[in-house]
Design a protein around this motif. Structure first.
Motif, PDB file in Angstrom:
ATOM      1  N   ASP A  62       0.848  -1.193   0.000  1.00  0.00           N
ATOM      2  CA  ASP A  62       0.000   0.000   0.000  1.00  0.00           C
ATOM      3  C   ASP A  62       0.881   1.241   0.000  1.00  0.00           C
ATOM      4  O   ASP A  62       2.093   1.173   0.208  1.00  0.00           O
ATOM      5  CB  ASP A  62      -0.913  -0.023   1.233  1.00  0.00           C
ATOM      6  CG  ASP A  62      -2.179   0.798   1.081  1.00  0.00           C
ATOM      7  OD1 ASP A  62      -2.219   1.684   0.208  1.00  0.00           O
ATOM      8  OD2 ASP A  62      -3.139   0.551   1.848  1.00  0.00           O
ATOM      9  N   HIS A  65       0.641   5.877  -1.103  1.00  0.00           N
ATOM     10  CA  HIS A  65      -0.035   6.892  -1.897  1.00  0.00           C
ATOM     11  C   HIS A  65       0.141   6.624  -3.390  1.00  0.00           C
ATOM     12  O   HIS A  65       1.119   5.993  -3.812  1.00  0.00           O
ATOM     13  CB  HIS A  65       0.513   8.279  -1.555  1.00  0.00           C
ATOM     14  CG  HIS A  65       0.287   8.674  -0.136  1.00  0.00           C
ATOM     15  ND1 HIS A  65      -0.973   8.970   0.351  1.00  0.00           N
ATOM     16  CD2 HIS A  65       1.139   8.796   0.916  1.00  0.00           C
ATOM     17  CE1 HIS A  65      -0.887   9.279   1.639  1.00  0.00           C
ATOM     18  NE2 HIS A  65       0.379   9.180   2.000  1.00  0.00           N
ATOM     19  N   ALA A  66      -0.815   7.077  -4.187  1.00  0.00           N
ATOM     20  CA  ALA A  66      -0.694   6.955  -5.638  1.00  0.00           C
ATOM     21  C   ALA A  66       0.575   7.651  -6.096  1.00  0.00           C
ATOM     22  O   ALA A  66       0.849   8.788  -5.696  1.00  0.00           O
ATOM     23  CB  ALA A  66      -1.918   7.572  -6.321  1.00  0.00           C
ATOM     24  N   PHE A  98     -12.743   3.638  -4.305  1.00  0.00           N
ATOM     25  CA  PHE A  98     -12.408   2.900  -3.083  1.00  0.00           C
ATOM     26  C   PHE A  98     -13.552   2.012  -2.597  1.00  0.00           C
ATOM     27  O   PHE A  98     -13.434   1.385  -1.552  1.00  0.00           O
ATOM     28  CB  PHE A  98     -12.005   3.878  -1.976  1.00  0.00           C
ATOM     29  CG  PHE A  98     -10.698   4.572  -2.266  1.00  0.00           C
ATOM     30  CD1 PHE A  98      -9.495   3.927  -2.033  1.00  0.00           C
ATOM     31  CD2 PHE A  98     -10.682   5.852  -2.796  1.00  0.00           C
ATOM     32  CE1 PHE A  98      -8.291   4.550  -2.320  1.00  0.00           C
ATOM     33  CE2 PHE A  98      -9.486   6.485  -3.084  1.00  0.00           C
ATOM     34  CZ  PHE A  98      -8.283   5.834  -2.848  1.00  0.00           C
ATOM     35  N   VAL A 147      -3.478   1.475  -3.838  1.00  0.00           N
ATOM     36  CA  VAL A 147      -3.937   2.307  -2.730  1.00  0.00           C
ATOM     37  C   VAL A 147      -5.112   1.616  -2.050  1.00  0.00           C
ATOM     38  O   VAL A 147      -6.126   1.319  -2.682  1.00  0.00           O
ATOM     39  CB  VAL A 147      -4.345   3.705  -3.230  1.00  0.00           C
ATOM     40  CG1 VAL A 147      -4.771   4.572  -2.051  1.00  0.00           C
ATOM     41  CG2 VAL A 147      -3.204   4.365  -3.980  1.00  0.00           C
ATOM     42  N   TRP A 199       1.995  12.234  -5.358  1.00  0.00           N
ATOM     43  CA  TRP A 199       0.990  12.687  -6.328  1.00  0.00           C
ATOM     44  C   TRP A 199       1.639  13.479  -7.451  1.00  0.00           C
ATOM     45  O   TRP A 199       1.234  13.350  -8.615  1.00  0.00           O
ATOM     46  CB  TRP A 199      -0.061  13.534  -5.613  1.00  0.00           C
ATOM     47  CG  TRP A 199      -0.851  12.762  -4.598  1.00  0.00           C
ATOM     48  CD1 TRP A 199      -1.110  11.414  -4.616  1.00  0.00           C
ATOM     49  CD2 TRP A 199      -1.456  13.274  -3.408  1.00  0.00           C
ATOM     50  NE1 TRP A 199      -1.850  11.059  -3.508  1.00  0.00           N
ATOM     51  CE2 TRP A 199      -2.077  12.170  -2.751  1.00  0.00           C
ATOM     52  CE3 TRP A 199      -1.540  14.536  -2.829  1.00  0.00           C
ATOM     53  CZ2 TRP A 199      -2.771  12.319  -1.548  1.00  0.00           C
ATOM     54  CZ3 TRP A 199      -2.222  14.691  -1.633  1.00  0.00           C
ATOM     55  CH2 TRP A 199      -2.837  13.592  -1.010  1.00  0.00           C
ATOM     56  N   TRP A 256      -9.012  12.242  -7.854  1.00  0.00           N
ATOM     57  CA  TRP A 256      -8.364  11.148  -7.129  1.00  0.00           C
ATOM     58  C   TRP A 256      -7.758  11.623  -5.812  1.00  0.00           C
ATOM     59  O   TRP A 256      -7.919  10.964  -4.771  1.00  0.00           O
ATOM     60  CB  TRP A 256      -7.285  10.509  -7.992  1.00  0.00           C
ATOM     61  CG  TRP A 256      -6.492   9.513  -7.187  1.00  0.00           C
ATOM     62  CD1 TRP A 256      -5.352   9.752  -6.471  1.00  0.00           C
ATOM     63  CD2 TRP A 256      -6.841   8.146  -6.953  1.00  0.00           C
ATOM     64  NE1 TRP A 256      -4.958   8.606  -5.816  1.00  0.00           N
ATOM     65  CE2 TRP A 256      -5.848   7.615  -6.091  1.00  0.00           C
ATOM     66  CE3 TRP A 256      -7.879   7.332  -7.403  1.00  0.00           C
ATOM     67  CZ2 TRP A 256      -5.882   6.281  -5.656  1.00  0.00           C
ATOM     68  CZ3 TRP A 256      -7.905   6.008  -6.976  1.00  0.00           C
ATOM     69  CH2 TRP A 256      -6.919   5.496  -6.109  1.00  0.00           C
ATOM     70  N   GLU A 276      -8.498  10.063  -2.286  1.00  0.00           N
ATOM     71  CA  GLU A 276      -7.459   9.377  -1.512  1.00  0.00           C
ATOM     72  C   GLU A 276      -7.299   9.999  -0.128  1.00  0.00           C
ATOM     73  O   GLU A 276      -7.132   9.283   0.870  1.00  0.00           O
ATOM     74  CB  GLU A 276      -6.133   9.403  -2.265  1.00  0.00           C
ATOM     75  CG  GLU A 276      -5.065   8.564  -1.573  1.00  0.00           C
ATOM     76  CD  GLU A 276      -3.733   8.579  -2.288  1.00  0.00           C
ATOM     77  OE1 GLU A 276      -2.715   8.848  -1.606  1.00  0.00           O
ATOM     78  OE2 GLU A 276      -3.691   8.338  -3.516  1.00  0.00           O
ATOM     79  N   HIS A 301     -10.086   8.704   1.903  1.00  0.00           N
ATOM     80  CA  HIS A 301      -9.917   7.283   2.240  1.00  0.00           C
ATOM     81  C   HIS A 301      -8.951   7.094   3.402  1.00  0.00           C
ATOM     82  O   HIS A 301      -9.274   6.416   4.393  1.00  0.00           O
ATOM     83  CB  HIS A 301      -9.404   6.503   1.025  1.00  0.00           C
ATOM     84  CG  HIS A 301      -8.869   5.157   1.381  1.00  0.00           C
ATOM     85  ND1 HIS A 301      -9.681   4.111   1.791  1.00  0.00           N
ATOM     86  CD2 HIS A 301      -7.593   4.683   1.427  1.00  0.00           C
ATOM     87  CE1 HIS A 301      -8.937   3.056   2.065  1.00  0.00           C
ATOM     88  NE2 HIS A 301      -7.672   3.369   1.853  1.00  0.00           N
TER      89      HIS A 301
END
Length: 217
Positions: free
Chosen positions: A35, A37-38, A71, A120, A145, A163, A167, A170
């Motif tokens: 996992d 962050h994008a 998500f 993510v 990001w 996004w 995120e 989330h």
């Protein structure tokens, strides 16, 4: 899945060896969550780890999420992947096509000794009971990001705006990092792996290690 050739002194192969010695967490599978962050490098790291695990299958959460459910895919993952694995069966799932905005042909995901789930939310609360280890890619969100935006170009700028909001929401509601067993940092020459907030020192923990070429995804 064949037993991988473990090169002595190679940290990422040592990590793989230790993961394979863990007890199964989902039926016969050691499910490993990656996992972060994008844009933090999860996909590239997961690919390197999968190779070290002897070609372990990798499930990309981009194939499970959709435009409408960035998500909201927990039920789909539990029903299509976790439940079959729990019975020792091959999972069947249809990957989402982000261009066509529809699900594609069904794919098989074997219940191998080790399977990596990357994306993510891979360490979210609903999945952790079935994860043998939660790995967190350590990169501050703004840097991650920005790297993701550069990678995807201006054509995806509107998507990225939405996004980032999703995120943030989330991880505010369901954070992963506090529950990570291991933290992975990208270095100029590979990766550094160290115990995470949920990890404790002991024979199964991985002290600072570096291995492999620099990753960008």
């Amino acid at each position: 899945m064949p037993t991988p050739h473990l090169t002595p002194g190679n940290p990422i192969h040592d990590l793989a060896s230790r993961l394979l010695r863990l007890p199964p967490s989902c039926g016969p599978v050691r499910l490993i969550g990656v996992d972060g962050h994008a844009g933090s490098g999860k996909t590239t790291f997961a690919g390197s780890l999968a190779a070290a695990l002897g070609g372990a299958p990798v499930l990309h959460l981009d194939d499970i999420a959709t435009h409408e459910e960035l998500f909201g895919w927990t039920g789909r993952l539990l029903g299509r992947v976790i439940e079959p694995f729990g019975r020792g069966e091959t999972a069947l799932y249809a990957p989402y096509d982000w261009t066509a905005r529809e699900f594609g042909p069904v794919r098989e995901l074997p219940a191998a000794p080790a399977v990596i789930v990357e994306g993510v939310g891979a360490g979210r609360r609903a999945l952790r009971p079935w994860l043998a280890r939660v790995l967190w890619m350590e990169l501050p969100p703004e840097r991650a990001w920005a790297r993701g935006r550069r990678r995807d170009g201006r054509a995806q700028s509107d998507f990225w705006d939405g996004w980032v909001r999703a995120e943030r929401r989330h991880f505010a509601e369901d954070p992963t990092r506090p529950f990570a067993d291991l933290v992975v940092r990208q270095c100029p020459e590979g990766y550094e792996v160290s115990p995470g907030p949920a990890g404790t020192s002991g024979p199964d923990q991985f002290i600072t290690q570096r291995d492999g070429p620099s990753a960008a995804r």
